[in-house]
Design a protein around this motif. Structure first.
Motif, PDB file in Angstrom:
ATOM      1  N   UNK A  87       0.840  -1.195   0.000  1.00 45.45           N
ATOM      2  CA  UNK A  87       0.000   0.000   0.000  1.00 45.45           C
ATOM      3  C   UNK A  87       0.875   1.245   0.000  1.00 45.45           C
ATOM      4  N   UNK A  88       0.322   2.332  -0.547  1.00 48.92           N
ATOM      5  CA  UNK A  88       1.040   3.605  -0.559  1.00 48.92           C
ATOM      6  C   UNK A  88       0.071   4.713  -0.193  1.00 48.92           C
ATOM      7  N   UNK A  89       0.560   5.643   0.605  1.00 47.36           N
ATOM      8  CA  UNK A  89      -0.199   6.836   0.973  1.00 47.36           C
ATOM      9  C   UNK A  89       0.808   7.960   1.161  1.00 47.36           C
ATOM     10  N   UNK A  90       0.521   9.148   0.625  1.00 50.45           N
ATOM     11  CA  UNK A  90       1.459  10.260   0.787  1.00 50.45           C
ATOM     12  C   UNK A  90       1.658  10.591   2.260  1.00 50.45           C
ATOM     13  N   UNK A  91       2.900  10.750   2.658  1.00 53.54           N
ATOM     14  CA  UNK A  91       3.215  11.031   4.057  1.00 53.54           C
ATOM     15  C   UNK A  91       2.762  12.431   4.462  1.00 53.54           C
ATOM     16  N   UNK A  92       3.265  13.453   3.773  1.00 51.44           N
ATOM     17  CA  UNK A  92       2.926  14.804   4.189  1.00 51.44           C
ATOM     18  C   UNK A  92       2.224  15.614   3.133  1.00 51.44           C
ATOM     19  N   UNK A  93       2.436  15.273   1.880  1.00 52.39           N
ATOM     20  CA  UNK A  93       1.814  16.041   0.800  1.00 52.39           C
ATOM     21  C   UNK A  93       1.528  15.121  -0.381  1.00 52.39           C
ATOM     22  N   UNK A  94       0.873  15.669  -1.380  1.00 54.90           N
ATOM     23  CA  UNK A  94       0.567  14.894  -2.584  1.00 54.90           C
ATOM     24  C   UNK A  94       1.860  14.344  -3.194  1.00 54.90           C
ATOM     25  N   UNK A  95       1.751  13.207  -3.873  1.00 56.34           N
ATOM     26  CA  UNK A  95       2.925  12.645  -4.549  1.00 56.34           C
ATOM     27  C   UNK A  95       2.498  11.935  -5.818  1.00 56.34           C
ATOM     28  N   UNK A  96       3.407  11.904  -6.793  1.00 55.96           N
ATOM     29  CA  UNK A  96       3.135  11.170  -8.022  1.00 55.96           C
ATOM     30  C   UNK A  96       3.173   9.679  -7.738  1.00 55.96           C
ATOM     31  N   UNK A  97       2.314   8.936  -8.408  1.00 53.85           N
ATOM     32  CA  UNK A  97       2.346   7.478  -8.280  1.00 53.85           C
ATOM     33  C   UNK A  97       3.440   6.961  -9.198  1.00 53.85           C
ATOM     34  N   UNK A  98       4.345   6.179  -8.640  1.00 54.92           N
ATOM     35  CA  UNK A  98       5.431   5.582  -9.409  1.00 54.92           C
ATOM     36  C   UNK A  98       5.023   4.149  -9.749  1.00 54.92           C
ATOM     37  N   UNK A  99       4.773   3.932 -11.018  1.00 59.98           N
ATOM     38  CA  UNK A  99       4.374   2.609 -11.503  1.00 59.98           C
ATOM     39  C   UNK A  99       5.641   1.871 -11.924  1.00 59.98           C
ATOM     40  N   UNK A 100       6.035   0.870 -11.167  1.00 62.91           N
ATOM     41  CA  UNK A 100       7.301   0.185 -11.417  1.00 62.91           C
ATOM     42  C   UNK A 100       7.218  -1.015 -12.337  1.00 62.91           C
ATOM     43  N   UNK A 101       6.012  -1.466 -12.654  1.00 61.12           N
ATOM     44  CA  UNK A 101       5.856  -2.645 -13.496  1.00 61.12           C
ATOM     45  C   UNK A 101       5.416  -2.200 -14.896  1.00 61.12           C
ATOM     46  N   UNK A 102       6.310  -2.341 -15.865  1.00 66.46           N
ATOM     47  CA  UNK A 102       6.010  -1.913 -17.234  1.00 66.46           C
ATOM     48  C   UNK A 102       5.448  -3.092 -18.013  1.00 66.46           C
ATOM     49  N   UNK A 103       4.213  -2.955 -18.465  1.00 71.02           N
ATOM     50  CA  UNK A 103       3.593  -3.969 -19.301  1.00 71.02           C
ATOM     51  C   UNK A 103       3.902  -3.689 -20.769  1.00 71.02           C
ATOM     52  N   UNK A 104       3.960  -2.391 -21.131  1.00 78.56           N
ATOM     53  CA  UNK A 104       4.266  -1.962 -22.494  1.00 78.56           C
ATOM     54  C   UNK A 104       4.790  -0.535 -22.432  1.00 78.56           C
ATOM     55  N   UNK A 105       5.850  -0.253 -23.192  1.00 76.62           N
ATOM     56  CA  UNK A 105       6.373   1.108 -23.293  1.00 76.62           C
ATOM     57  C   UNK A 105       6.846   1.328 -24.725  1.00 76.62           C
ATOM     58  N   UNK A 106       5.917   1.274 -25.662  1.00 79.86           N
ATOM     59  CA  UNK A 106       6.207   1.432 -27.077  1.00 79.86           C
ATOM     60  C   UNK A 106       6.609   2.873 -27.349  1.00 79.86           C
ATOM     61  N   UNK A 153       8.373   6.448 -24.112  1.00 82.15           N
ATOM     62  CA  UNK A 153       8.016   7.775 -23.614  1.00 82.15           C
ATOM     63  C   UNK A 153       7.558   7.785 -22.158  1.00 82.15           C
ATOM     64  N   UNK A 154       7.391   6.618 -21.552  1.00 80.71           N
ATOM     65  CA  UNK A 154       7.012   6.577 -20.135  1.00 80.71           C
ATOM     66  C   UNK A 154       8.264   6.414 -19.297  1.00 80.71           C
ATOM     67  N   UNK A 155       8.498   7.349 -18.377  1.00 85.08           N
ATOM     68  CA  UNK A 155       9.656   7.321 -17.488  1.00 85.08           C
ATOM     69  C   UNK A 155       9.269   6.592 -16.201  1.00 85.08           C
ATOM     70  N   UNK A 156       9.792   5.396 -16.029  1.00 87.90           N
ATOM     71  CA  UNK A 156       9.431   4.557 -14.881  1.00 87.90           C
ATOM     72  C   UNK A 156       9.916   5.168 -13.568  1.00 87.90           C
ATOM     73  N   UNK A 157      11.085   5.792 -13.560  1.00 90.26           N
ATOM     74  CA  UNK A 157      11.619   6.373 -12.330  1.00 90.26           C
ATOM     75  C   UNK A 157      10.773   7.546 -11.836  1.00 90.26           C
ATOM     76  N   UNK A 158      10.236   8.340 -12.747  1.00 97.71           N
ATOM     77  CA  UNK A 158       9.451   9.516 -12.367  1.00 97.71           C
ATOM     78  C   UNK A 158       7.946   9.262 -12.365  1.00 97.71           C
ATOM     79  N   UNK A 159       7.492   8.213 -13.073  1.00 97.81           N
ATOM     80  CA  UNK A 159       6.067   7.953 -13.185  1.00 97.81           C
ATOM     81  C   UNK A 159       5.377   8.911 -14.148  1.00 97.81           C
ATOM     82  N   UNK A 160       6.128   9.389 -15.147  1.00 97.49           N
ATOM     83  CA  UNK A 160       5.621  10.421 -16.057  1.00 97.49           C
ATOM     84  C   UNK A 160       5.685   9.948 -17.505  1.00 97.49           C
ATOM     85  N   UNK A 161       4.600  10.201 -18.245  1.00 98.17           N
ATOM     86  CA  UNK A 161       4.562   9.972 -19.680  1.00 98.17           C
ATOM     87  C   UNK A 161       4.816  11.312 -20.358  1.00 98.17           C
TER      88      UNK A 161
END
Length: 170
Positions: free
Chosen positions: A42-61, A64-72
Motif C-alpha cells: 500500500x502507498x499513501x502520501x506522508x505529508x503532501x501529494x505525490x506522483x504514483x510511481x508505476x514500477x511494473x512496465x507492461x508496455x512502453x512502445x 516515452x514513459x519514465x518509470x523512475x518519475x512515473x511520467x509519460x
C-alpha cells in the motif's frame, strides 16, 4: 522461367510496398501500460501529494514513459486515450479512501474518486479520457494526501495507467 521470375518480382514489390506503408503508419506511435510493482503493498502520501510511481512496465512502445518519475512525456502532438484505475483494500476493521488525479503539466485534468470512508474495506475507481496533447506535455497520476492505493494480492495489477496515440494532430 522468365514469366515466373517476373511474377515473383511483382509479388515481392507488392509486399515491399505494403510493408513500407505499414511501417510509416506505425512510425512515431506511442503506447504505454504500467502498474504498481508486485512487491508494493500500500502507498499513501506522508505529508503532501505525490506522483504514483508505476514500477511494473507492461508496455512502453516508443519509450516515452519514465518509470523512475512515473511520467509519460508526449512524443508528438495528437489525440491520446488515457486510462487510470486505482484500488485499495484496507486491513480488516479499517476503511480507506482510494483516490487519485490525472494531471498534465502539473495541472489536474480529471479526478478518480471512490467512496471515502465507506462501510467496506475496498475502494476502486477508473477513468477513460481522450485528450488533445502537445509534444513534450507531461502526463502523470497524482496520489493526493489522505488517499491510499494498494495491491490486493501479489502479482495482481489493480492499479494501472495506460495511454496511446489515437491520431496525430497539430
Amino acid at each position: 522461367m522468365k514469366k515466373q521470375f517476373d511474377h515473383v518480382t511483382v509479388e515481392m514489390n507488392r509486399y515491399l510496398t505494403e510493408s513500407k506503408t505499414a511501417l510509416n503508419l506505425t512510425r512515431g506511435r506511442s503506447a504505454f501500460s504500467v502498474s504498481l510493482t508486485d512487491s508494493m503493498s500500500c502507498a499513501a502520501p506522508a505529508g503532501s501529494d505525490q506522483l504514483i510511481i508505476y514500477g511494473n512496465v507492461l508496455l512502453n512502445l516508443g519509450g516515452s514513459f519514465n518509470v523512475q518519475k512515473g511520467v509519460f512525456t508526449v512524443p508528438q502532438s495528437g489525440v491520446y486515450c488515457l486510462t487510470v484505475t486505482i484500488h485499495a483494500k484496507a486491513p480488516f476493521g479499517t476503511n480507506v479512501a482510494s483516490c487519485a488525479r490525472l494531471q498534465v503539466n502539473g495541472k489536474p485534468v480529471m479526478a478518480l474518486l471512490s467512496e471515502k470512508k465507506g462501510n467496506d474495506p475496498q475502494d476502486s475507481s477508473s477513468i477513460v479520457v481522450t485528450l488533445k496533447l502537445k509534444a513534450d506535455d507531461e502526463v502523470a497520476v497524482l496520489l493526493p494526501k489522505g488517499c491510499v492505493i494498494c495491491n490486493e494480492d501479489q502479482g495482481q495489477h489493480y492499479n494501472t495507467f495506460t495511454g496511446f496515440l489515437l491520431y496525430v494532430a497539430s
